[in-house]
Design an enzyme around this catalytic site. Structure first.
Site, mmCIF file in Angstrom:
data_model
loop_
_atom_site.group_PDB
_atom_site.id
_atom_site.type_symbol
_atom_site.label_atom_id
_atom_site.label_comp_id
_atom_site.label_asym_id
_atom_site.label_seq_id
_atom_site.Cartn_x
_atom_site.Cartn_y
_atom_site.Cartn_z
ATOM 1 N N SER A 124 -26.020 -9.350 -24.437
ATOM 2 C CA SER A 124 -25.305 -10.151 -25.335
ATOM 3 C C SER A 124 -24.981 -11.474 -24.808
ATOM 4 O O SER A 124 -24.772 -11.777 -23.811
ATOM 5 C CB SER A 124 -23.937 -9.011 -25.442
ATOM 6 N N TYR A 148 -16.046 -5.581 -20.918
ATOM 7 C CA TYR A 148 -17.256 -5.154 -21.811
ATOM 8 C C TYR A 148 -18.510 -6.194 -21.306
ATOM 9 O O TYR A 148 -19.606 -5.717 -20.947
ATOM 10 C CB TYR A 148 -17.109 -5.182 -22.972
ATOM 11 N N LYS A 152 -22.202 -5.813 -19.159
ATOM 12 C CA LYS A 152 -23.635 -6.377 -19.665
ATOM 13 C C LYS A 152 -24.182 -7.303 -18.489
ATOM 14 O O LYS A 152 -25.424 -7.039 -18.152
ATOM 15 C CB LYS A 152 -23.395 -7.380 -20.839
HETATM 16 C C1 WQD Z 1 -16.747 -13.967 -34.956
HETATM 17 C C2 WQD Z 1 -15.909 -15.269 -35.404
HETATM 18 C C3 WQD Z 1 -13.556 -15.149 -34.603
HETATM 19 C C4 WQD Z 1 -12.577 -11.372 -37.046
HETATM 20 C C5 WQD Z 1 -17.823 -10.344 -30.638
HETATM 21 C C6 WQD Z 1 -18.033 -9.756 -29.264
HETATM 22 C C7 WQD Z 1 -19.316 -10.126 -28.640
HETATM 23 C C8 WQD Z 1 -20.485 -9.299 -29.571
HETATM 24 C C9 WQD Z 1 -20.331 -9.808 -30.950
HETATM 25 C C10 WQD Z 1 -20.786 -7.421 -28.784
HETATM 26 C C11 WQD Z 1 -14.705 -15.671 -34.262
HETATM 27 C C12 WQD Z 1 -13.528 -14.878 -36.072
HETATM 28 C C13 WQD Z 1 -13.362 -12.580 -36.512
HETATM 29 C C14 WQD Z 1 -11.584 -11.753 -38.069
HETATM 30 C C15 WQD Z 1 -11.654 -14.026 -37.658
HETATM 31 N N1 WQD Z 1 -20.407 -8.024 -29.615
HETATM 32 N N2 WQD Z 1 -12.810 -13.592 -36.786
HETATM 33 N N3 WQD Z 1 -11.249 -13.197 -38.186
HETATM 34 O O1 WQD Z 1 -16.136 -12.542 -31.223
HETATM 35 O O2 WQD Z 1 -18.250 -13.879 -31.675
HETATM 36 O O3 WQD Z 1 -18.212 -11.702 -30.702
HETATM 37 O O4 WQD Z 1 -19.010 -9.431 -31.444
HETATM 38 O O5 WQD Z 1 -21.982 -7.503 -27.974
HETATM 39 O O6 WQD Z 1 -19.721 -9.479 -27.434
HETATM 40 O O7 WQD Z 1 -17.281 -10.651 -28.437
HETATM 41 O O8 WQD Z 1 -17.569 -11.756 -33.070
HETATM 42 O O9 WQD Z 1 -17.222 -11.201 -35.298
HETATM 43 O O10 WQD Z 1 -15.259 -10.852 -33.549
HETATM 44 O O11 WQD Z 1 -15.769 -13.104 -34.394
HETATM 45 O O12 WQD Z 1 -11.424 -15.466 -37.896
HETATM 46 O O13 WQD Z 1 -11.109 -10.759 -38.402
HETATM 47 O O14 WQD Z 1 -14.973 -14.654 -36.366
HETATM 48 O O15 WQD Z 1 -12.378 -15.640 -34.161
HETATM 49 O O16 WQD Z 1 -14.641 -16.903 -34.531
HETATM 50 P P1 WQD Z 1 -17.423 -12.656 -31.648
HETATM 51 P P2 WQD Z 1 -16.529 -11.491 -34.085
#
Ligand code: WQD
Length: 337
Positions: A124, A148, A152
């Site tokens: 990741s 997590y 990885k």
């Molecule tokens: C994306 C953006 C949030 C939800 C995570 C894990 C990573 C990988 C992918 C496994 C960010 C914003 C989110 C919401 C929001 N998983 N957001 N409101 O955090 O980049 O990565 O998922 O491998 O390890 O960390 O993805 O989709 O959670 O967030 O504003 O309800 O959307 O702040 O900027 P992220 P995400």
């Protein structure tokens, strides 16, 4: 000879199986259904017309996993199985370290014992922590901020040490950016349990009326519109990268790392706008405080995957939103629908 797919009924595993079957590959799939459903196998059969060979096995069950090697000619492995919720990993670190690491130890011991020393590992972009600049290349510094992500990074280092000790191994490590979307059939897709942690499944549930509005976690980041920027990649593009990676692992030995992203960053509000444009659905949102641990920007330099794997993402953000929406509309309650 078969490819062993661990965690094959999960979001990325199921989409990868569809692409591998389409390429005529022989597969053996294992999963413990801790974060997926048996009906995914039926959906894969509906899409491909093929019933994959499946064992309900937990990677922590060494003897149960060895039975799979004894009953099949395993030649290589794509390793998806693992717990993957960032927040949950902070609350339950020991469970995450035990599950993700011990499962990998059992798997690699058996791959070695049965002469199947070729592995594609599901890593990741989280291993890059908060990058000093973007786009991110594979030689960037590595750091993590949660158990997590640490599992990885540890598994990446374990696989490298396994190769250093035995140069018969071939290891392809794929660092995913943000996988979203679904197969165009709408038969398989992302099925988060409970309130979605990730942006796209939350947006799809707002679009379907299951959630009232999207909470935008902060608009004071150092980005073009203040909301977080990420590299969203269609899950089918990501699946196809695994086919290229296993083909590479079957031809060379060594360890290599690949960023699997599009190379384009989109903010949260960019995604909201793209989703509304692609689907005609209105996505109401409210700006709320930042989510602890979130970073400003994260997107890939995918050059190496193109040059060494011959892979490049094909789908744009509108297809990603369209296919995510199609999955949600056809499966309002995921696989429980
Ligand atoms: C994306 C953006 C949030 C939800 C995570 C894990 C990573 C990988 C992918 C496994 C960010 C914003 C989110 C919401 C929001 N998983 N957001 N409101 O955090 O980049 O990565 O998922 O491998 O390890 O960390 O993805 O989709 O959670 O967030 O504003 O309800 O959307 O702040 O900027 P992220 P995400």
């Amino acid at each position: 000879m078969s490819i062993l797919i661990t965690g094959g009924t999960g979001f990325i595993g199921s989409h990868t199986i569809v692409e591998l079957l389409a390429a005529g590959r022989e597969l053996v799939v294992v999963d413990n259904f801790c974060n997926s459903k048996p009906c995914v196998l039926d959906r894969i059969e509906q899409i491909t017309g093929k019933r994959v060979k499946f064992y309900e096995v937990d990677l922590l069950d060494y003897d149960g996993l060895e039975k799979v090697f004894q009953e099949n000619e395993i030649d290589s492995c794509i390793h998806f199985a693992g717990l993957k919720a960032v927040g949950e990993s902070c609350a339950q670190p020991l469970r995450y370290y035990h599950n993700n690491l011990t499962g990998t130890f059992n798997l690699c011991a058996l791959l070695s014992k049965y002469g199947a020393k070729r592995i594609v590992f599901s890593s990741s972009a989280t291993v890059y922590g908060n990058p000093a600049s973007v786009p991110i290349r594979e030689d960037f510094p590595l750091s993590t901020t949660n158990p997590y992500g640490e599992t990885k990074l540890m598994i990446e280092r374990i696989l490298k040490d396994i190769y250093e000790a035995d140069h018969e191994w071939s290891v392809s490590i794929l660092r995913y950016f943000n996988p979203i979307g679904a197969h165009s059939s709408g038969l398989i897709g992302e099925d988060p349990q409970g309130i979605p942690n990730n942006l796209l499944p939350y947006i799809t549930q707002v679009a379907s009326g299951k959630r009232e509005f999207l909470s935008v976690f902060g608009n004071d980041y150092n980005t073009h519109d203040g909301t977080g920027v990420r590299d969203y990649i269609h899950v089918v593009d990501l699946a196809r990268a695994h086919l290229k990676a296993i083909e590479l692992a079957e031809t060379v030995t060594g360890v290599d790392y690949f960023n699997i992203g599009t190379g384009t960053g989109y903010s949260v509000l960019d995604i909201v706008n793209a989703y509304e444009k692609a689907t005609g659905k209105k996505i109401p949102y409210k700006i709320t405080p930042r989510r602890p641990g979130d970073i400003d920007m994260c997107y890939a330099d995918p050059t190496k995957a193109y040059e060494k794997l011959g892979w490049r993402a094909q789908y744009g953000i509108e297809e990603m939103c369209r296919d995510a929406n199609n999955w949600q509309m056809k499966n309002p309650n995921g696989y429980d629908s």
